[in-house]
Write a protein that holds these residues in place. Structure first.
Motif, PDB file in Angstrom:
ATOM      1  N   GLY A 127       0.831  -1.198   0.000  1.00  0.00           N
ATOM      2  CA  GLY A 127       0.000   0.000   0.000  1.00  0.00           C
ATOM      3  C   GLY A 127       0.862   1.244   0.000  1.00  0.00           C
ATOM      4  N   ASN A 148      -4.466   0.437  -2.822  1.00  0.00           N
ATOM      5  CA  ASN A 148      -4.515   0.495  -1.363  1.00  0.00           C
ATOM      6  C   ASN A 148      -3.792   1.748  -0.871  1.00  0.00           C
ATOM      7  N   LEU A 314      -4.661   0.583   6.078  1.00  0.00           N
ATOM      8  CA  LEU A 314      -4.008  -0.112   4.968  1.00  0.00           C
ATOM      9  C   LEU A 314      -4.041  -1.626   5.194  1.00  0.00           C
ATOM     10  N   SER A 317      -7.504  -3.157   4.647  1.00  0.00           N
ATOM     11  CA  SER A 317      -8.136  -2.885   3.362  1.00  0.00           C
ATOM     12  C   SER A 317      -8.565  -4.179   2.684  1.00  0.00           C
ATOM     13  N   GLU A 323     -13.925  -2.586  -2.024  1.00  0.00           N
ATOM     14  CA  GLU A 323     -13.265  -1.818  -0.972  1.00  0.00           C
ATOM     15  C   GLU A 323     -14.174  -0.737  -0.421  1.00  0.00           C
TER      16      GLU A 323
END
Length: 344
Positions: A127, A148, A314, A317, A323
């Motif tokens: 991420g 991400n 993060l 996620s 998401e």
């Protein structure tokens, strides 16, 4: 072991260590455990696709253990007492607890979009954390290569996660503290005037003062390009030149700790007593407020906690295409120090 759920017991058996040790490491406990052991357990857990409770990892990111971070334009790693150095530390510590590492990618004004996208693709990152306000087109370029993403101290609704301080509440804490000390004439010292955070904080101050039956006079508001100590000094000199002493504001609210430190230094050099003549406070919770005397009264969310929360977002996620983007707002605390006292 990929393709089926991996247990801590299996990891312990494969590595020849106790399940208790594996459990401690994978739950973020590092006390009295060697760094090599922690890294060995986490590295193997990532390789076999272990999922800690609450962490969802897609196959594309399962083997990635680095999280990149990017500073907004104008910032550098060597910037002293900077808000984002605290954020970075909180981010790094929380990631390390879970076997991940932070990796500095550069500052926005040092990175070309194409070069950055190529770097993101090559490094296979888990991420990216964006520290501070960047241009939306820059953020979209990052997102094209890495889904991400979390932004810290700025929000981009619909584009990525964000972690923000409750700045209105921080201003409220400072105003009520100063008003309780008898202050009625407030001033604003702002820096980085091209950035959203400066506008947000000045508007918050004007709003809270109005709610308390007070006002922020335009002549009592000075903003400069720089948000550091020099900027605080420059803004203070402008204020001193434009306001007669008989109408002088006795409560100065500064946009951050560096501005406040420059303000205190300027006022002291010019013969003003802080806080006997002027109280100076900051929207800040960094070491800039306490690294030297007089220590500065401030209110803000803890920047290290903001970094830690960004890491959690993060790590939690979900898979691309499924998401949920979260905007997290952390509450501030007021810390009363040496630069605020009863008003005249």
């Amino acid at each position: 072991m990929r393709g089926r759920k991996v247990s801590q017991q299996q990891i312990a058996r494969e590595l020849g260590v106790s399940q208790a040790l594996v459990s401690l490491v994978l739950n973020g406990k590092r006390e009295n455990i060697s760094e090599d052991t922690c890294q060995r357990i986490w590295r193997y857990a990532n390789e076999v696709g272990y999922r800690p409770k609450g962490m969802q990892m897609d196959n594309r990111r399962a083997g990635a253990t680095n999280v990149g971070f990017v500073l907004r334009a104008g910032l550098r790693l060597h910037t002293q007492s900077n808000f984002f150095s605290h954020v970075q530390h909180g981010l790094h510590v929380k990631l390390l607890e879970h076997g991940y590492h932070s990796l500095f990618l550069g500052a926005e004004d040092d990175l070309g979009v194409r070069a950055l996208q190529q770097t993101l693709k090559q490094r296979h990152l888990f991420g990216v954390a964006i520290l501070g306000q960047v241009q939306e087109k820059f953020l979209k370029a990052v997102k094209a290569a890495q889904q991400n993403i979390v932004a810290i101290s700025i929000s981009y609704p619909g584009l990525c996660h964000s972690v923000m301080p409750n700045e209105l509440q921080a201003v409220e804490l400072l105003v009520d503290h100063l008003k309780g000390l008898g202050h009625r004439r407030f001033a604003w010292i702002g820096g980085d005037k091209q950035l959203n955070y400066n506008l947000r904080r000045r508007l918050a101050l004007a709003t809270i003062l109005q709610q308390r039956g007070l006002e922020l006079s335009p002549s009592y508001s000075v903003e400069v390009e720089s948000g550091d100590r020099l900027g605080g000094w420059q803004a203070s000199e402008i204020m001193l030149q434009q306001i007669p002493r008989r109408n002088f504001p006795t409560a100065w609210v500064c946009g951050n700790g560096l501005l406040a430190r420059g303000t205190v230094n300027c006022l002291t050099q010019k013969g003003w007593r802080v806080p006997a003549d002027v109280s100076v406070v900051a929207l800040d919770a960094t070491r800039a407020c306490e690294e030297e005397h007089p220590q500065i009264t401030g209110a803000h969310a803890d920047p290290e906690k903001m970094g830690a929360k960004a890491a959690e977002l993060l790590l939690q996620s979900q898979s691309p295409g499924n998401e949920s983007l979260l905007d997290v707002i952390l509450q501030p605390q007021l810390t009363i120090r040496e630069t605020s006292a009863a008003g005249k």
